[in-house]
Design an enzyme around this catalytic site. Structure first.
Site, short mmCIF file in Angstrom:
data_model
loop_
_atom_site.label_atom_id
_atom_site.label_comp_id
_atom_site.label_asym_id
_atom_site.label_seq_id
_atom_site.Cartn_x
_atom_site.Cartn_y
_atom_site.Cartn_z
N ARG A 173 -13.38 17.30 0.57
CA ARG A 173 -13.95 18.64 0.70
C ARG A 173 -12.88 19.73 0.86
O ARG A 173 -13.11 20.87 0.48
CB ARG A 173 -14.93 18.68 1.88
CG ARG A 173 -16.28 18.08 1.51
CD ARG A 173 -17.22 18.15 2.67
NE ARG A 173 -18.60 17.96 2.23
CZ ARG A 173 -19.63 17.81 3.04
NH1 ARG A 173 -19.45 17.82 4.34
NH2 ARG A 173 -20.84 17.65 2.57
N LYS A 208 -34.67 7.30 5.33
CA LYS A 208 -36.08 7.72 5.37
C LYS A 208 -36.64 8.11 4.01
O LYS A 208 -36.03 8.89 3.29
CB LYS A 208 -36.22 8.90 6.32
CG LYS A 208 -35.99 8.54 7.75
CD LYS A 208 -36.19 9.77 8.61
CE LYS A 208 -36.04 9.42 10.07
NZ LYS A 208 -35.99 10.66 10.87
N GLY A 254 -21.74 13.30 0.55
CA GLY A 254 -20.49 13.01 1.21
C GLY A 254 -20.24 11.51 1.39
O GLY A 254 -19.12 11.04 1.22
N GLY A 273 -27.02 16.90 1.44
CA GLY A 273 -28.33 17.56 1.55
C GLY A 273 -28.45 18.73 0.58
O GLY A 273 -29.51 18.96 0.00
#
Ligand code: 3PG
Ligand code: MG
Length: 418
Positions: free
Chosen positions: A40, A206, A375, A398
């Site tokens: 990053r 999830k 990531g 996300g």
């Protein structure tokens, strides 16, 4: 690109607040925090170099971890300043705050081409609350705003959203950085018209986190390969036993709907055929959050679709690896988000590493267009020393998913149109 970018600016002599996503993985070694994956940081260098060449005075703002509005020494950006200085081969000043007098003084003394990194913006709770007064304070030191933090663009926080509004109101320019531009272009263009076969690999704990993106991708993809704990909610929906695996019993209907949509559209929906399971045992040790540390005993391959009652599934098994590798080998476009299991632990990393190898192999053979989101998947590829074999790795986790779900990212929306 409908948004203004750094290429449209001339920031000579101006102070530029650059929001970057330096939320990098850190590990404690001999009492010091060490960066374990600098992707990053490296990815922001083109933007920083361009602004330095233009003669801008750079003030970098970023977050690290989730300190929840408190000063948390292990989440300081100081080690990042050092790393950035090494990568840029120039001095990077650091102030242990992101607003206030000390910041104003240091920012005021910057010369064209100088770089200053501010301390973690999330040390203030006002950051995540997108507090207008806090945004004003952040904006105080700069005339121009550049957002290169694609990985945090799905957050409407003060440093990603509020501050842009303040600077724009004052008549200042608010533009996208080169990384932001590259991410939006790849994820946008390539996924609008992907080269087929388009294979999507999704891991996550999830189903609820992924259902929207699954729904959207079922309209574009030829195959979806599922890993991570969410596979067990799908298994539950199919009537299998899931033992102590992480499941969301209230999401089985959603899982069934996704399976039905895949069938109706002729999209291959692959779930694990076997897995690596272990017996979770609570120990007396407490983790950083004060929860008991879980130890995994009796690690073994489970060749059945049913999970033993006393065990939890923690990685995909060898048969699944074979099936997924076969799918990946046909792909012309690949989207991968999140690992296949608990890959931080070596015993449960083989599934993720095998998928990483398959992605790298197809890249070399067919020149597939790899689009890796997240990531963790980037870390998995880098760990397997395969990162540089991939054409495009997203720095967003996300953020990439929300973008792919078709949502507008607040950090992008706040920038000015061309
Ligand atoms: C990330 O790593 O996902 C981004 O840096 C955003 O961080 P967050 O998920 O804590 O908001
Ligand atoms: Mg995140």
């Amino acid at each position: 690109m409908p948004k203004l970018t750094v290429k449209d600016l001339n920031v000579r002599g101006q102070r530029v607040l650059v929001r970057v996503d330096y939320n990098v993985p850190l590990e404690e070694k001999d009492g010091q925090m060490v960066i374990t994956d600098a992707t990053r940081i490296v990815e922001t260098l083109p933007t920083l170099r361009l602004l330095i060449e233009q003669g801008g005075k750079l003030i970098l703002a970023a977050h690290l971890g989730r300190p929840k509005g408190k000063r948390e020494p292990s989440m300081s950006l100081r080690p990042v300043a050092q790393k950035l200085a090494d990568l840029l081969s120039r001095h990077v000043a650091f102030v242990d705050d992101c607003i206030g007098e000390k910041v104003e003084q240091t920012a005021g003394a910057l010369k064209p081409g100088d770089v200053l990194l501010l301390e973690n913006v999330r040390f203030y709770k006002e950051e995540e609350a997108n507090d207008p007064a806090f945004a004003e304070k952040l904006a105080k030191v700069a005339e121009v705003y550049v957002n290169d933090a694609f990985g945090a663009a799905h957050r409407a926080h003060a440093s990603t959203e509020g501050v842009a509004r303040v600077i724009a109101r004052r008549g200042g320019k608010c533009a996208a950085g080169l990384l932001m531009e590259r991410e939006l272009k790849f994820l946008g263009d390539e996924l609008e018209k992907p080269a087929h076969p388009f294979v999507v690999i999704l891991g996550s704990a999830k189903v609820s986190d992924k259902i929207q993106v699954i729904d959207r991708l079922l309209e574009k993809a030829d195959a979806l390969l599922i890993g991570g704990a969410m596979a067990y909610t799908f298994r539950l929906a199919q009537g299998y036993q899931t033992g102590k695996s992480l499941i969301e019993p209230d999401r089985t209907e959603v899982a069934k709907t996704a399976l039905a949509k895949a069938k109706q559209r002729g999209v291959k929906f692959l779930l694990p055929l076997d897995d690596v399971v272990a017996v979770p045992v609570k120990t007396d040790k407490l983790d950083k959050k004060g929860k008991p540390v879980i130890e995994y005993q009796e690690v073994r391959v489970n060749a059945e679709m049913n999970c033993p009652a006393n065990a939890a599934g923690l990685d995909i098994g060898p048969k699944t690896v074979q099936a997924y590798t076969h799918e990946v080998a046909q792909a012309k476009t690949i989207l991968w988000n999140r690992p296949m299991g608990l890959f931080e632990a070596k015993r449960f990393a083989e599934g993720t590493n095998a998928v990483a190898r398959a992605v790298a192999a197809v890249t070399q053979k067919h020149g597939a267009k790899r689009i890796i989101g997240g990531g963790d998947s980037v870390k998995a590829l880098n760990k397997a020393k395969l990162g540089d074999q991939v054409t495009f790795m997203s720095t967003g986790g996300g953020a990439s998913l929300e973008f792919l779900e078709g949502k507008e990212l607040p950090g992008v929306a706040a920038l000015q149109d061309r």
